[in-house]
Design an enzyme around this catalytic site. Structure first.
Site: not given
Ligand code: NAD
Length: 517
Positions: A241, A275
């Site tokens: 997502e 999101c």
């Molecule tokens: P992010 O991708 O930076 O981090 C998300 C998670 O992934 C964190 O827990 C982080 O520690 C982890 N992570 C980072 N690198 C990783 C790796 N290499 N392998 C595994 N895990 C890793 O996102 P964010 O900044 O925390 O959140 C914002 C983003 O999330 C926005 O782009 C937003 O649109 C998206 N989002 C989408 C939805 C949806 O349902 N579509 C909902 C909420 C947020």
């Protein structure tokens, strides 16, 4: 390792700050890959008994968790506010949504996961009883972002646990505290040790991806893509997502009061860090000026800040300084390229606040229209008609959801069916998210698979297993088994021909070459 506990740290600690005022709220471990491996090993062991409980037995534990959430609601809302800087009213939605998810999936798990009896279709299976069953992936890894520290994990761990999987949750390093509380709740109710939370940064998340049997990820498109590559290397499935740039289309016959109120809320709820936030608005020319005037009046009247128990503010802080700076960059880029901020437009004086902002005279070359902002901005574009609105709405690499605001619902539905998005809400924002029977999933760069929704929302955490068994009395040997002889070969050949041919001529005529089994 005890379910829900935080094991020894691997890379030091992570400081958690309240973004509204910068104060240090807590310190959590940045767990190592060794801790992840050991935790997954423990979860794998206990998952066998968890699966054996069946949907009813598992639902019993989830309902206890629901009661724990309700009994601890006040404390949970405090924790949520401390790590996000949200208004009280917005933090309060998260435990309630988690309870609703538990009720929906716990009430339906038995039906959604029930075995299916499959009718034999042809000669080789007609003497068999055929069963299709759903068996869980043993350990599901859930990785979540910072915008809804309780609701985001709840959307995934509840269906995964009810499916019979054990779950390892790695919450965002920015907002890990509500997830830690959730694990405490699981432990407090005395549930089997099949749910653990490990705090940590990206490295910890990567170790989760390297260890589990199914990855459920919510976060940015860039991280999602990296996870998909790694999951492909390991040949484990993942469901993603990701980001969004949701359009709203306002038609000339829309109820403007409702459109303005709905778009203001859909664009600014959670300071725009959703999101499915409305991130760009296309308004038919004949109502554009009136719509903008009313939107600016409403957005300009919103109260910004975080509050205690008083429900006295509307728009909270952004999760991080980096997120505030990104929003500022999008606004500055738009204004430098000819757009105007009719209200808002700058960062607040304290914490990570950014004023709720309405931008006009924007176009598709600007970052505020092309890139995900994830902040409290509403850029508005004037369009000639609905066709132009649909064309511009679809001109995006994202396709999470969209809204259409209209008087004629039939026309609204017709437009919905032309939009490239996983969900379209007519005269409302986010409503598909609260309709748990519907899928929530992004198209294009917004995701892979659907996150939850109906039967598929729980079955996604399972693998299909086919089971066959004889119906009625059985022979010592099946006709196809050894030894092959000319007589049996000819007999089987004729029999199969009679059964598979669809016309009398082919049914009765001999094969061009005789079988010799
Ligand atoms: P992010 O991708 O930076 O981090 C998300 C998670 O992934 C964190 O827990 C982080 O520690 C982890 N992570 C980072 N690198 C990783 C790796 N290499 N392998 C595994 N895990 C890793 O996102 P964010 O900044 O925390 O959140 C914002 C983003 O999330 C926005 O782009 C937003 O649109 C998206 N989002 C989408 C939805 C949806 O349902 N579509 C909902 C909420 C947020």
């Amino acid at each position: 390792m005890r379910s829900g506990s935080m094991a020894e740290t691997g890379y030091g600690d992570i400081d958690v700050h309240c973004p509204a005022d910068g104060r240090l709220v807590a310190r959590v471990p940045d767990n190592s890959s060794e801790t992840v491996i050991e935790t997954v090993r423990c979860l794998r062991t206990h998952q066998v008994e968890w699966e054996a409980l069946g949907p009813k037995g598992r639902a019993k534990w989830l309902r206890k968790l629901r009661d724990w959430l309700l009994d601890n609601e006040r404390h949970l809302i405090d924790v949520l506010q401390s790590e996000t800087g949200k208004p009280r009213a917005e933090a309060a939605i998260e435990p309630a949504l988690a309870c609703d998810l538990i009720n929906y999936f716990a009430d339906n798990a038995g039906t959604f996961l029930a075995d299916e009896r499959v009718k034999p279709h042809g000669p080789l299976s007609m003497t068999k009883r055929l069963i299709k069953t759903a068996r869980p992936y043993p350990v599901v890894g859930v990785i979540t972002p910072w915008n809804f520290p309780l609701a985001m994990p709840a959307m995934d761990i509840i269906p995964a646990l009810l499916a019979g999987a054990a779950v390892l949750l790695k919450p965002s390093e920015v907002t890990p505290l509500a997830a830690v509380e959730l694990a405490r709740g699981w432990s407090d109710i005395g549930a089997p040790p099949v749910f653990s939370v490990l705090t940590g940064r990206g490295n910890t998340g990567a170790a989760v991806v390297d260890s589990v049997d199914f990855v459920q990820f919510t976060g940015s498109t860039a991280t999602g893509r990296a996870i998909a590559v790694r999951a492909a290397e390991r040949l484990v499935p993942c469901s993603l997502e990701l980001g969004g740039k949701d359009p709203a289309i306002v038609l000339a016959d829309a109820d403007l009061d409702r459109a303005v109120a709905g778009i203001a809320w859909g664009g600014l709820f959670n300071a725009g860090q959703v999101c499915v936030s409305i991130e760009r608005v296309y308004v038919e020319a004949s109502v554009h000026d009136e719509f903008v005037a009313r939107l600016v009046a409403l957005v300009g009247s919103l109260r910004q800040g975080t509050d205690d128990d008083g429900y006295r503010t509307d728009v909270g802080a952004l999760a991080t300084e980096a997120q505030r700076d990104l929003v500022a960059r999008h606004v500055a880029d738009a204004v430098d390229s000819g757009a105007t901020a009719l209200t808002g437009g700058k960062a607040g004086n304290t914490g990570t606040f950014f004023e709720p902002t309405v931008l006009v005279d924007v176009n598709h070359s600007m970052a505020c229209i092309r890139e995900e902002t994830f902040g409290p901005t509403i850029p508005v574009v004037k369009v000639a008609d609905a066709d132009e609105a649909v064309r511009l709405a679809n001109d995006s690499e994202y396709g999470l959801s969209a809204t259409v605001w209209c008087g004629n619902r039939t026309r609204g539905e017709e437009i919905a069916r032309r939009l490239d998005a996983g969900a379209v809400n007519i005269n409302d924002a986010f409503s598909n998210l609260f309709a748990l029977g519907l899928p929530h999933g992004g198209w294009k760069q917004s995701g892979l698979g659907a996150r939850f929704g109906g039967e598929d929302g729980i079955r996604k955490y399972t693998r299909q297993q086919a089971i066959t068994m004889p119906r009625g009395p059985v022979m010592k040997r099946e006709l196809l088994w050894y030894p092959y002889t000319p007589f049996r070969g000819r007999f089987v050949g004729r029999l199969l021909r009679v059964l598979v041919a669809r016309d009398p001529h082919r049914r009765l005529s001999a094969s061009s070459r005789s079988n010799s089994l």
